[in-house]
Enzyme design. Structure first.
Site, mmCIF file in Angstrom:
data_model
loop_
_atom_site.group_PDB
_atom_site.id
_atom_site.type_symbol
_atom_site.label_atom_id
_atom_site.label_comp_id
_atom_site.label_asym_id
_atom_site.label_seq_id
_atom_site.Cartn_x
_atom_site.Cartn_y
_atom_site.Cartn_z
ATOM 1 N N LYS A 202 0.838 -1.196 0.000
ATOM 2 C CA LYS A 202 0.000 0.000 0.000
ATOM 3 C C LYS A 202 0.876 1.251 0.000
ATOM 4 O O LYS A 202 0.685 2.155 -0.790
ATOM 5 C CB LYS A 202 -0.930 -0.037 1.224
ATOM 6 C CG LYS A 202 -1.830 1.159 1.331
ATOM 7 C CD LYS A 202 -2.807 1.023 2.474
ATOM 8 C CE LYS A 202 -3.550 2.341 2.675
ATOM 9 N NZ LYS A 202 -4.486 2.299 3.780
ATOM 10 N N GLU A 208 10.765 -4.540 4.290
ATOM 11 C CA GLU A 208 10.885 -5.948 3.885
ATOM 12 C C GLU A 208 10.517 -6.114 2.405
ATOM 13 O O GLU A 208 11.215 -6.787 1.634
ATOM 14 C CB GLU A 208 9.926 -6.825 4.715
ATOM 15 C CG GLU A 208 10.262 -6.920 6.181
ATOM 16 C CD GLU A 208 9.501 -5.915 7.019
ATOM 17 O OE1 GLU A 208 9.252 -4.783 6.531
ATOM 18 O OE2 GLU A 208 9.168 -6.223 8.170
ATOM 19 N N GLY A 260 -4.691 -1.916 4.948
ATOM 20 C CA GLY A 260 -3.840 -3.008 4.461
ATOM 21 C C GLY A 260 -4.441 -4.383 4.743
ATOM 22 O O GLY A 260 -4.491 -5.247 3.867
ATOM 23 N N ARG A 261 -4.915 -4.598 5.964
ATOM 24 C CA ARG A 261 -5.422 -5.927 6.326
ATOM 25 C C ARG A 261 -6.842 -6.171 5.821
ATOM 26 O O ARG A 261 -7.405 -7.230 6.072
ATOM 27 C CB ARG A 261 -5.333 -6.132 7.840
ATOM 28 C CG ARG A 261 -5.979 -5.062 8.675
ATOM 29 C CD ARG A 261 -5.555 -5.189 10.140
ATOM 30 N NE ARG A 261 -6.061 -4.092 10.955
ATOM 31 C CZ ARG A 261 -5.461 -2.928 11.121
ATOM 32 N NH1 ARG A 261 -4.311 -2.675 10.499
ATOM 33 N NH2 ARG A 261 -5.968 -1.990 11.899
ATOM 34 N N GLU A 346 -4.115 -6.808 15.003
ATOM 35 C CA GLU A 346 -3.659 -5.477 14.578
ATOM 36 C C GLU A 346 -4.819 -4.483 14.694
ATOM 37 O O GLU A 346 -4.606 -3.301 14.950
ATOM 38 C CB GLU A 346 -3.119 -5.529 13.138
ATOM 39 C CG GLU A 346 -2.249 -4.339 12.769
ATOM 40 C CD GLU A 346 -1.430 -4.540 11.504
ATOM 41 O OE1 GLU A 346 -0.217 -4.799 11.581
ATOM 42 O OE2 GLU A 346 -2.006 -4.420 10.414
ATOM 43 N N HIS A 377 -3.534 -33.559 17.703
ATOM 44 C CA HIS A 377 -2.344 -34.323 18.049
ATOM 45 C C HIS A 377 -1.235 -33.394 18.515
ATOM 46 O O HIS A 377 -0.059 -33.754 18.471
ATOM 47 C CB HIS A 377 -1.915 -35.156 16.842
ATOM 48 C CG HIS A 377 -2.999 -36.100 16.408
ATOM 49 N ND1 HIS A 377 -3.132 -37.364 16.925
ATOM 50 C CD2 HIS A 377 -4.052 -35.909 15.563
ATOM 51 C CE1 HIS A 377 -4.204 -37.943 16.386
ATOM 52 N NE2 HIS A 377 -4.788 -37.076 15.572
ATOM 53 N N LYS A 506 9.844 -0.746 13.939
ATOM 54 C CA LYS A 506 10.386 -0.358 12.621
ATOM 55 C C LYS A 506 11.448 0.730 12.789
ATOM 56 O O LYS A 506 12.509 0.686 12.189
ATOM 57 C CB LYS A 506 9.270 0.192 11.720
ATOM 58 C CG LYS A 506 8.285 -0.825 11.199
ATOM 59 C CD LYS A 506 7.312 -0.128 10.229
ATOM 60 C CE LYS A 506 6.121 -0.991 9.919
ATOM 61 N NZ LYS A 506 5.085 -0.294 9.154
HETATM 62 O O1 F6P Z 1 2.876 -4.157 9.826
HETATM 63 C C1 F6P Z 1 2.224 -2.975 9.618
HETATM 64 C C2 F6P Z 1 1.669 -2.838 8.270
HETATM 65 O O2 F6P Z 1 1.517 -1.487 8.073
HETATM 66 C C3 F6P Z 1 0.360 -3.595 8.051
HETATM 67 O O3 F6P Z 1 -0.729 -2.920 8.579
HETATM 68 C C4 F6P Z 1 0.335 -3.716 6.577
HETATM 69 O O4 F6P Z 1 -0.605 -4.647 6.143
HETATM 70 C C5 F6P Z 1 1.765 -4.108 6.309
HETATM 71 O O5 F6P Z 1 2.508 -3.333 7.230
HETATM 72 C C6 F6P Z 1 2.264 -3.894 4.919
HETATM 73 O O6 F6P Z 1 2.155 -2.556 4.533
HETATM 74 P P1 F6P Z 1 2.291 -2.141 3.034
HETATM 75 O O7 F6P Z 1 1.190 -2.768 2.262
HETATM 76 O O8 F6P Z 1 2.221 -0.649 3.020
HETATM 77 O O9 F6P Z 1 3.635 -2.628 2.525
#
Ligand code: F6P
Length: 546
Positions: A202, A208, A260-261, A346, A377, A506
């Site tokens: 987003k 990452e 995002g979620r 979250e 199990h 972060k």
């Molecule tokens: O971990 C925090 C967060 O902002 C989530 O809410 C989100 O889904 C994820 O990082 C990834 O964010 P982005 O889509 O901006 O890379």
């Protein structure tokens, strides 16, 4: 503080004290058709919450709580595009993505034409790619790698696995972790000239995702003339995607009112659409929209998301159970617990109310789980006989997709029902003694053996049951949980749509990075410094005199 709400909370706490030790089995004897009275339906879905401690009185109080907390008004505000995400000043309109025919205004502007336009571009892209017209530099695309994390990974990864029987497109892979092992192992064996890389972010700033996207670009550049030709971006920031090297025609955008979620329903669902095709993807959207309609139009007591939420509130905030287990007896929902961990924790893992004041009670519970029967199990021992109560939420499809293995599906069905039954009824000391005696034990040994075989029972569970895990049904299930989180958040008085709790880590990681790249140690606590020294001593960073 809303006095009416606080009075109801107090009433719930007082009532719970009077019924806390009441056997759940007795509830079935007291009432006529408890299984029917304590369940709700939505289309062909059935949510059975009769194996919980709720009775008519506590349910009425919980419904009063939902009304007094303003669930109905906030629900209307969400669907109408009001800026209910107050800390970020944003509307919350993921529901618009699955109902693109409905006009919805944000600050007076109808956002539905934009949603339709993006959906139609996604469909065109997916059709061309699936037909082989949109080929890679070495021929038709055979593999898709979605690079993203959190909501840009968990939703599509969960849904692609869930709908495996409907796959007739390219293979889909998901890379999320910054651990180089993830991208390395995923790309190994793929053909770069026939692979599409989707960078899902987003913000298009997530460390990452950017690191993995750069690694994929380098990997592809080694064999393809133009890596940009096989990259696609899903983002709210087309500018950053362009800076990265992805052409505007290859960017599928979405607005900041898609959290995002909650983003699986739009461009972030592209990998799912590529896997199952636009038609099935639309069936998935229709399932979500059907749950939205049910949520908006059904009285609270018959409203599935509302009742799922009220059961959650009863267990977490009234009974004080700190966790809940999500147990899909549906192997293809293996990633559902992980998906719900982000969605629920979250969203509702907060410590202050909307106005910034400290919460009056615990926020959302800890979510965990695994598919059945595997969990039986592993951790179910503790759930049956441990000292803590873990409310269990079972999910079960009446039919599988493998007619030749229908007998195995029937084994799955009875195992799910048996777990819930065992949690409810338990096994008394008398029954355990009889069992130990039948096994040949006598005297003191019989008594000891019997005690180990006692199950306390009275352990609550719910069952969400549906005919089959189709795209439409998956859409309903996901939307059900989204609205459950919403209702719980409103009742707890929190903002379910921000996530400030992920920021500090972060920032600190950014601050520590120079230290593992050979720079001086930062001013920080002695433990962190000692760990940094250990990393340097063991090859975790370039040599540096500390
Ligand atoms: O971990 C925090 C967060 O902002 C989530 O809410 C989100 O889904 C994820 O990082 C990834 O964010 P982005 O889509 O901006 O890379």
């Amino acid at each position: 503080m809303n006095e009416q709400v606080e009075t109801i909370w107090a009433g719930l706490a007082a009532y719970h004290r009077t019924v806390a030790d009441r056997p759940l089995r007795g509830l079935f004897e007291d009432a006529g058709d408890r299984a029917d009275d304590f369940s709700v339906r939505c289309g062909e879905m059935l949510f059975d919450y009769s194996k919980t401690g709720l009775d008519g009185w506590s349910r009425a109080l919980l419904l009063d709580l939902a009304r007094a907390a303003g669930v109905e008004a906030r629900r209307a505000a969400m669907f109408d595009g009001q800026r209910i995400n107050v800390t970020e000043g944003r509307a919350v309109l993921h529901t618009a993505l699955r109902n693109p025919g409905r006009a919805v205004r944000v600050d007076g502007e109808d956002v539905s034409p934009g949603i339709r336009e993006t959906l139609s571009r996604m469909k065109g892209f997916a059709e061309d790619l699936r037909a082989g017209w949109l080929a890679g530099q070495g021929g038709p695309i055979t593999d898709v790698v979605n690079i993203g994390i959190g909501g840009s990974d968990l939703g599509p990864a969960m849904a692609v696995a869930a709908l495996a029987p409907y796959h007739d497109g390219p293979r889909c892979h998901f890379v999320s972790n910054v651990d180089g092992a993830h991208i390395h192992d995923t790309l190994a064996g793929l053909d770069p000239v026939r692979t599409l890389v989707i960078v899902a972010s987003k913000t298009f700033t997530t460390a990452e995702t950017m690191a993995n996207a750069r690694a994929a670009w380098v990997w592809m550049a080694a064999q393809a003339a133009d890596p940009g030709a096989q990259f696609v971006a899903l983002s709210s920031s087309p500018e950053r995607a362009a800076e990265f090297g992805i052409a505007p025609a290859r960017v599928f955008g979405f607005a900041d009112w898609v959290g995002g979620r909650y983003s699986l329903w739009g461009p972030v669902g592209l990998s799912l659409m590529l896997a199952i095709g636009p038609e099935q993807f639309e069936a998935f959207l229709a399932g979500g929209a059907a749950m939205d309609a049910h949520f908006r139009e059904t009285p609270l007591e018959d409203n599935m998301p509302v009742m799922l939420a009220l059961v959650g509130i009863w267990h977490a905030q009234v009974c004080g159970y700190p966790t809940r287990a999500v147990l899909p007896y549906d192997q293809r929902l293996a990633r559902l617990p992980a998906y719900l961990q982000q969605l629920e924790m979250e969203s509702n893992g907060k410590r202050v109310a909307l106005d910034g004041t400290a919460l009056e009670r615990d926020s959302g519970p800890i979510i965990w789980g695994e598919p059945g029967t595997n969990g039986q199990h592993a951790f179910m021992q503790l759930v049956h006989q441990g000292t803590r109560v873990v409310p269990c939420e079972f999910l079960l499809a009446a039919r599988g997709h493998e007619p030749e293995l229908a007998h195995q599906h029937r084994m799955l069905l009875v195992n799910c029902l048996a777990q819930a039954e065992a949690l409810l009824r338990g096994r008394s000391l008398e029954e355990a003694r009889a069992q130990a005696a039948a096994a040949g034990f006598e005297g003191a040994a019989l008594e000891t053996q019997a005690r180990h075989r006692v199950f306390p029972g009275n352990r609550p569970s719910t069952t969400l049951i549906y005919p089959q895990l189709t795209p439409e049904m998956l859409g309903r299930i996901i939307a059900l949980y989204e609205h459950r989180v919403f209702v719980e958040g409103v009742i707890l008085g929190i903002n379910s749509f921000d996530q400030w709790g992920v920021e500090l880590g972060k920032e600190l990681a950014q601050r520590l990075l120079p230290a593992v790249e050979g720079g001086p140690l930062p001013e920080t606590d002695a433990s962190t410094r000692a760990l940094l020294r250990y990393l340097r001593a063991h090859g975790g960073s370039p040599d540096h005199q500390l």
